[in-house]
Design an enzyme around this catalytic site. Structure first.
Site, PDB file in Angstrom:
ATOM      1  CG  ASP A 217     -13.720  -2.768  -8.198  1.00  0.00           C
ATOM      2  OD1 ASP A 217     -14.033  -3.814  -8.799  1.00  0.00           O
ATOM      3  OD2 ASP A 217     -13.096  -1.837  -8.732  1.00  0.00           O
TER       4      ASP A 217
ATOM      5  CB  SER B 129      -0.539   5.228   3.509  1.00  0.00           C
ATOM      6  OG  SER B 129       0.178   4.407   2.640  1.00  0.00           O
TER       7      SER B 129
END
Ligand code: GLA
Length: 377
Positions: free
Chosen positions: A166, A65
């Protein structure tokens, strides 16, 4: 390719096969109602996570990432199990686990959703990976099923006892709409939401106080709600209406459980009222409901913090129509509904209030209802 593609190329030394993106969200109203079978009204924001992915032949998964430079996590897809890997990479590795995907892949993540601000950076990562591998490996799962499976990742793999709001938002949102999600009925409705058309802006004021949902406070609130439902003899607090509250108060006989119950029950009602106010273009009422929701979240659910309370009080004094803490609580961000021409004055007022109290500077930015998860390249 955009940034996750560049990260992929730099770290793995070849080109990804595809790039998928999934947004974070602002919850307009309906806090801690989702795991109580209740109502929520969130919308997706432009800030999003991207996953650049390419398949591997050897059944291994490698994860990197842009936000965690220098770290590559490698694990065999058959070796995936909760706790392995731990840390942020679990949000990626737990997706093929929940999707029962048996193929290996390399994946690079890059996200513009601030972490720990209550804007669901975790769902953005989960959902970008989920739509990516669902498409790449032709798993054939619907968006609703992906939402269920990525909630399973968060609950059972990462170990955070969150509800499903979410993931539903990140996967099902559409531009210009909030989503009215009724958890008990398992239905979603796209509710037109166009503050800009009414000359208004939704401003996020990130207090920079960070939360962690796998930690104790969120879990404690959830157990208190479940204990209240058990004592009231309902499957979940959704089974209690505002009219039932006086009797519920007598039955509970516990101040703390009464407060938690009152928050959830009145919050469900506020979600309905706010959706109704929106449909009639009654923005003043929308603002009032946001502020009422904040008071309930702060006083009955006791999930706010002084920095967010100061943000809410300051924006209201500076002319906001309404404001509240958004997201899971215990830090994170406030949202404020403000007239477009007042934005900079309100930002200045918050900056001054934070600085005079010696708080770390708040991060403020406008958000607009944006698209759900999609393939980018
Ligand atoms: C977090 C969780 C959601 C929801 C909110 C509170 O964002 O992930 O499921 O419970 O907190 O409304």
């Amino acid at each position: 390719m955009t940034s996750a593609g560049a990260t992929f190329r730099r770290v793995f030394g070849y080109e990804a096969e595809g790039l998928w993106a999934a947004p974070g969200r602002v919850n307009l109203i309906g806090e801690h109602t989702d795991y109580n079978d209740g109502l929520v009204l969130p919308f997706a924001i432009a800030q999003r996570a991207e996953a650049a992915i390419a398949p591997r032949e050897d059944g291994h998964i490698r994860v990197c990432s842009e936000q965690n430079p220098g770290q590559i996590t490698e694990v065999k897809v058959t070796g995936l199990r909760p706790g392995l890997p731990s840390g942020w990479a679990a949000y990626v590795a737990g997706v093929p686990w929940a999707l029962e995907c048996e193929s290996g892949f390399d994946v690079a993540i890059d996200s513009s959703v601030p972490v720990g601000s209550g804007l669901s950076s975790s769902a953005a990562v989960l959902c970008s990976v989920a739509i990516g591998i669902n498409e790449m490996f032709e798993l054939g799962l619907s968006r609703r099923e992906l939402a269920r499976r990525t909630q399973k990742t968060e609950n059972d793999y990462v170990g955070a006892p969150t509800g499903g709001m979410d993931q539903i938002t990140s996967l099902l949102a559409t531009i210009g709409h909030a989503i009215l999600y009724d958890v008990r009925a398992d239905t979603t409705e796209q509710v037109p939401f166009d503050p800009a058309g009414a000359g208004l802006t939704v401003l996020v004021i990130d207090s920079m106080i960070r939360h962690e949902h796998s930690g104790g406070e969120y879990r404690a609130r959830r157990s208190e709600c479940e204990e209240s439902a058990r004592r009231l003899g309902v499957p979940a607090l959704r089974g209690v209406s505002v009219g039932d509250l006086p009797l519920a108060v007598k039955q509970l006989r516990d101040d703390l459980l009464i407060k938690r119950t009152r928050h959830v029950v009145t919050e469900n009602q506020r979600v309905e009222n706010l959706a109704g106010a929106l449909s009639r273009g009654r923005w003043g009422r929308v603002g009032e409901l946001l502020t009422e929701a904040h008071a309930s979240y702060r006083d009955d659910f006791e999930a706010s913090c002084v920095e967010v309370d100061v943000a809410v009080e300051t924006v209201l004094a500076a002319g906001a129509l309404g404001a509240r803490l958004t997201g899971g609580g215990f830090g994170g961000a406030a949202i404020a509904l403000v007239r477009a021409e007042d934005v900079s004055g309100i930002e200045d007022a918050v900056a001054a209030a934070y600085s005079s109290r010696g708080f770390r500077a708040a991060h403020m930015f406008a958000v607009a209802p944006s698209a759900g998860a999609e393939r980018v390249v």
